[in-house]
Design a protein around this motif. Structure first.
Motif, PDB file in Angstrom:
ATOM      1  N   ASP A   8     -33.231  57.528  39.105  1.00 56.47           N
ATOM      2  CA  ASP A   8     -32.537  59.275  38.970  1.00 56.47           C
ATOM      3  C   ASP A   8     -31.612  59.149  38.240  1.00 56.47           C
ATOM      4  O   ASP A   8     -30.477  59.206  37.618  1.00 56.47           O
ATOM      5  CB  ASP A   8     -32.488  59.921  39.772  1.00 56.47           C
ATOM      6  CG  ASP A   8     -32.906  61.071  40.733  1.00 56.47           C
ATOM      7  OD1 ASP A   8     -31.348  61.634  39.269  1.00 56.47           O
ATOM      8  OD2 ASP A   8     -33.541  61.909  40.666  1.00 56.47           O
ATOM      9  N   ILE A  13     -26.842  61.722  43.184  1.00 55.97           N
ATOM     10  CA  ILE A  13     -28.364  61.446  43.277  1.00 55.97           C
ATOM     11  C   ILE A  13     -28.931  60.102  43.539  1.00 55.97           C
ATOM     12  O   ILE A  13     -29.092  59.112  44.980  1.00 55.97           O
ATOM     13  CB  ILE A  13     -29.716  61.766  43.307  1.00 55.97           C
ATOM     14  CG1 ILE A  13     -29.586  63.836  43.078  1.00 55.97           C
ATOM     15  CG2 ILE A  13     -30.653  61.706  43.544  1.00 55.97           C
ATOM     16  CD1 ILE A  13     -29.979  64.415  44.489  1.00 55.97           C
ATOM     17  N   ASP A  54     -37.696  59.554  40.034  1.00 58.42           N
ATOM     18  CA  ASP A  54     -37.412  60.911  39.898  1.00 58.42           C
ATOM     19  C   ASP A  54     -38.829  61.680  38.900  1.00 58.42           C
ATOM     20  O   ASP A  54     -39.200  60.827  37.937  1.00 58.42           O
ATOM     21  CB  ASP A  54     -36.094  61.545  39.406  1.00 58.42           C
ATOM     22  CG  ASP A  54     -36.033  62.732  39.693  1.00 58.42           C
ATOM     23  OD1 ASP A  54     -36.765  63.633  39.926  1.00 58.42           O
ATOM     24  OD2 ASP A  54     -35.124  63.628  39.410  1.00 58.42           O
ATOM     25  N   THR A  84     -38.596  64.315  44.324  1.00 55.36           N
ATOM     26  CA  THR A  84     -38.598  64.549  43.396  1.00 55.36           C
ATOM     27  C   THR A  84     -37.710  66.708  43.825  1.00 55.36           C
ATOM     28  O   THR A  84     -37.944  66.414  45.079  1.00 55.36           O
ATOM     29  CB  THR A  84     -39.920  65.391  42.018  1.00 55.36           C
ATOM     30  OG1 THR A  84     -38.742  66.706  41.648  1.00 55.36           O
ATOM     31  CG2 THR A  84     -40.510  65.667  43.293  1.00 55.36           C
ATOM     32  N   THR A  85     -37.429  67.168  43.132  1.00 54.59           N
ATOM     33  CA  THR A  85     -36.690  68.355  43.418  1.00 54.59           C
ATOM     34  C   THR A  85     -37.698  69.934  43.257  1.00 54.59           C
ATOM     35  O   THR A  85     -37.571  70.527  44.877  1.00 54.59           O
ATOM     36  CB  THR A  85     -35.841  69.131  42.791  1.00 54.59           C
ATOM     37  OG1 THR A  85     -34.854  68.287  42.706  1.00 54.59           O
ATOM     38  CG2 THR A  85     -35.138  70.915  43.463  1.00 54.59           C
ATOM     39  N   LEU A 105     -40.287  65.224  48.596  1.00 58.46           N
ATOM     40  CA  LEU A 105     -38.756  66.142  48.084  1.00 58.46           C
ATOM     41  C   LEU A 105     -37.675  65.559  48.078  1.00 58.46           C
ATOM     42  O   LEU A 105     -37.066  64.948  49.208  1.00 58.46           O
ATOM     43  CB  LEU A 105     -38.947  67.607  48.784  1.00 58.46           C
ATOM     44  CG  LEU A 105     -40.639  68.204  48.393  1.00 58.46           C
ATOM     45  CD1 LEU A 105     -40.705  69.757  48.868  1.00 58.46           C
ATOM     46  CD2 LEU A 105     -40.718  68.143  47.219  1.00 58.46           C
ATOM     47  N   LYS A 106     -36.824  65.921  47.550  1.00 57.25           N
ATOM     48  CA  LYS A 106     -35.442  65.640  47.455  1.00 57.25           C
ATOM     49  C   LYS A 106     -34.832  65.878  48.586  1.00 57.25           C
ATOM     50  O   LYS A 106     -33.834  65.798  49.298  1.00 57.25           O
ATOM     51  CB  LYS A 106     -34.498  65.617  46.372  1.00 57.25           C
ATOM     52  CG  LYS A 106     -34.762  64.694  44.961  1.00 57.25           C
ATOM     53  CD  LYS A 106     -34.242  64.928  44.156  1.00 57.25           C
ATOM     54  CE  LYS A 106     -34.523  64.088  42.571  1.00 57.25           C
ATOM     55  NZ  LYS A 106     -32.932  64.556  41.754  1.00 57.25           N
ATOM     56  N   ASP A 107     -35.257  67.283  49.733  1.00 59.45           N
ATOM     57  CA  ASP A 107     -34.261  67.693  49.867  1.00 59.45           C
ATOM     58  C   ASP A 107     -35.275  67.609  51.768  1.00 59.45           C
ATOM     59  O   ASP A 107     -34.423  67.248  52.739  1.00 59.45           O
ATOM     60  CB  ASP A 107     -34.374  69.422  50.307  1.00 59.45           C
ATOM     61  CG  ASP A 107     -36.472  69.840  50.471  1.00 59.45           C
ATOM     62  OD1 ASP A 107     -36.397  69.335  50.567  1.00 59.45           O
ATOM     63  OD2 ASP A 107     -36.432  71.083  50.575  1.00 59.45           O
TER      64      ASP A 107
END
Length: 215
Positions: A8, A13, A54, A84-85, A105-107
């Motif tokens: 990443d 991150i 990423d 990924t975002t 997703l990164k969240d």
């Protein structure tokens, strides 16, 4: 021990992922890097079990790096979990076509990241059923040849399971639809992958659409 490489371009991150992953007794972070080219080089020398990748990075991006690590024709493919975002259909499609075994997703909560790594390392695919449905609904025309009329070496029941799998149903949903047990579905999926020489459920979805088994 599952050996993990983190790629990443954001140091924060990478540190966060490394902290979460490294705290698990069955996971080990073998290296970190900030671009796709470094990930390819490190994976070649370290042979990690999973690369957490990423998408948007300088130089070689995550999609191309995934293709070099896990794409068609790679002699010693590495399992790639794309994190990924950006929740964009095009990224999901490109990542899976490049050879990724999963997409998050990164969240996503830490537990989901850890589950994803373990799932991919075990040889399964990680893609939420709703994402699969959205993905194939939008891109099926790209991956299905117009003149598909294959001879598929599957039994009638295995074809049923494959078609349901390709529409994005989970094992539990397939079990309910066919009135069979969850374990039986897992057995059928394993047989399908073995017979067709496929790596995981994602490849099975693409196979089904390429060969016109679902519309």
């Amino acid at each position: 021990m599952i050996r993990v490489l983190i790629c990443d371009d954001q140091p924060l991150i990478r540190t966060g992922f490394a902290t979460i992953i490294g705290a698990q007794p069955d996971l080990e972070v073998v290296a970190e890097c900030g671009d796709g080219r470094a990930a390819v080089d490190l994976a070649s020398s370290l042979r990690p079990d999973v690369v957490v990748m990423d998408v948007r990075m300088p130089g070689l991006d995550g999609i191309e790096a995934t293709r070099l690590l896990a794409g068609a024709g790679v002699h010693y493919p590495v399992k790639v979990l794309v994190v990924t975002t950006f929740n964009l259909d095009e990224y999901v499609y490109q990542a899976l076509r490049a050879g990724a075994s999963g997409f998050l997703l990164k969240d996503a909560p830490p537990a989901q990241l850890l589950h994803g790594i373990r799932t991919v390392a075990a040889g399964a695919a990680l893609l939420a059923p709703e994402v699969t449905r959205q993905l194939v609904g939008r891109y099926a025309a790209r991956i299905r040849p117009a003149d598909a009329s294959p001879s598929v070496p599957l039994t009638a029941r295995e074809l049923e399971v494959l078609r349901l799998l390709a529409t994005g149903l989970s094992n539990s949903e397939i079990a309910t639809a066919l009135v069979i047990s969850h374990e039986t579905v897992k057995t059928y999926v394993s047989r399908i992958l073995t017979k067709l020489g496929l790596r995981d459920r994602v490849q099975a979805v693409v196979y089904a659409y390429r060969n016109g088994l679902v519309t």
